[in-house]
Design a protein around this motif. Structure first.
Motif, short mmCIF file in Angstrom:
data_model
loop_
_atom_site.label_atom_id
_atom_site.label_comp_id
_atom_site.label_asym_id
_atom_site.label_seq_id
_atom_site.Cartn_x
_atom_site.Cartn_y
_atom_site.Cartn_z
N ARG A 29 -20.33 36.35 24.92
CA ARG A 29 -20.16 36.13 23.47
C ARG A 29 -18.96 35.24 23.19
O ARG A 29 -18.93 34.53 22.19
CB ARG A 29 -20.00 37.46 22.75
CG ARG A 29 -21.33 38.14 22.47
CD ARG A 29 -21.17 39.35 21.56
NE ARG A 29 -20.53 40.48 22.21
CZ ARG A 29 -21.14 41.32 23.05
NH1 ARG A 29 -22.40 41.15 23.34
NH2 ARG A 29 -20.48 42.33 23.58
N GLU A 30 -17.95 35.29 24.08
CA GLU A 30 -16.75 34.48 23.89
C GLU A 30 -16.97 33.01 24.20
O GLU A 30 -16.27 32.15 23.68
CB GLU A 30 -15.62 35.00 24.79
CG GLU A 30 -15.11 36.37 24.42
CD GLU A 30 -14.08 36.88 25.42
OE1 GLU A 30 -13.60 36.09 26.26
OE2 GLU A 30 -13.75 38.07 25.34
N ARG A 31 -17.92 32.69 25.09
CA ARG A 31 -18.03 31.31 25.55
C ARG A 31 -19.34 30.61 25.20
O ARG A 31 -19.42 29.39 25.29
CB ARG A 31 -17.78 31.25 27.05
CG ARG A 31 -18.71 32.06 27.87
CD ARG A 31 -18.34 31.96 29.35
NE ARG A 31 -19.12 32.89 30.12
CZ ARG A 31 -18.65 33.65 31.08
NH1 ARG A 31 -17.39 33.58 31.42
NH2 ARG A 31 -19.43 34.47 31.74
N GLU A 32 -20.36 31.35 24.81
CA GLU A 32 -21.64 30.72 24.45
C GLU A 32 -21.76 30.59 22.94
O GLU A 32 -21.11 31.31 22.19
CB GLU A 32 -22.82 31.53 25.02
CG GLU A 32 -22.77 31.75 26.51
CD GLU A 32 -22.67 30.50 27.35
OE1 GLU A 32 -23.07 29.40 26.90
OE2 GLU A 32 -22.17 30.60 28.48
N ARG A 33 -22.63 29.68 22.52
CA ARG A 33 -22.91 29.47 21.10
C ARG A 33 -24.39 29.69 20.87
O ARG A 33 -25.18 28.77 20.91
CB ARG A 33 -22.48 28.08 20.66
CG ARG A 33 -20.96 27.94 20.62
CD ARG A 33 -20.49 26.59 20.16
NE ARG A 33 -21.12 26.16 18.92
CZ ARG A 33 -21.21 24.88 18.56
NH1 ARG A 33 -20.71 23.93 19.33
NH2 ARG A 33 -21.79 24.56 17.43
N CYS A 34 -24.74 30.94 20.66
CA CYS A 34 -26.14 31.33 20.45
C CYS A 34 -26.42 31.26 18.96
O CYS A 34 -26.37 32.25 18.25
CB CYS A 34 -26.37 32.73 21.01
SG CYS A 34 -28.09 33.18 21.09
N GLU A 35 -26.70 30.06 18.49
CA GLU A 35 -26.91 29.83 17.06
C GLU A 35 -28.13 28.92 16.88
O GLU A 35 -28.61 28.32 17.84
CB GLU A 35 -25.67 29.19 16.45
CG GLU A 35 -25.28 27.88 17.13
CD GLU A 35 -23.87 27.41 16.82
OE1 GLU A 35 -23.71 26.20 16.59
OE2 GLU A 35 -22.93 28.23 16.83
#
Length: 153
Positions: A29-35
């Motif tokens: 969650r800190e390093r990925e951009r799941c958007e």
């Protein structure tokens, strides 16, 4: 799980599911951009991986659904008499199947793939903040024989 796990090369349409799995833990969650939409950097990376014959992005499927993913990179070395190594990265299983043996099947498949490619060694890293992952890999026969170091740029 519904049935037998199958493995295949990832296709571009899988990227959204893969990124969701990569982001589905505290570190991810800190390093990925799941958007939505996903940043184009993921598509660019996928295209670079899929066009390189020494890189494979593999998904594990239970029926039609993706339940696991990993990347394996094959690297030639001058050491070990010019031998090849396989590096396993980005191993994730879907939250719905964790604890059901999917991770073991992922790594077992990756090791066999490395053997098929003529590798003499399989290596991987795991974040020190993931002690359960360290124990998991040790249970599969991996040994912490080297101290790994990284420099973020």
């Amino acid at each position: 799980m519904k049935g037998e796990i199958t493995f295949r090369l990832a296709v571009e349409e899988d990227i959204e599911t893969i990124v969701a799995m990569l982001a589905d833990d505290a570190l991810g969650r800190e390093r990925e951009r799941c958007e939505q939409p996903l940043p184009d950097s993921y598509v660019k990376a996928f295209k670079a991986i899929s066009s390189d014959p020494n890189n494979e992005l593999i998904v594990a499927c239970d029926g039609e659904g993706i339940i696991g993913v990993f990347q394996v990179t094959f690297t030639p070395y001058l050491t070990h008499q010019g031998g090849w190594r396989a590096t396993i990265e980005g191993v994730r299983t879907a939250a719905s199947v964790r604890g059901q043996g999917v991770g073991t099947e992922l790594i077992t498949w990756a090791i066999q793939r490395a053997k098929d490619r003529g590798c003499h060694l399989v290596q991987l890293t795991t974040d020190k903040k993931r002690p359960d992952a360290l124990r998991f890999y040790e249970k599969l026969g991996f040994q912490a024989t080297h101290e790994g170091m990284k420099l973020k740029l």
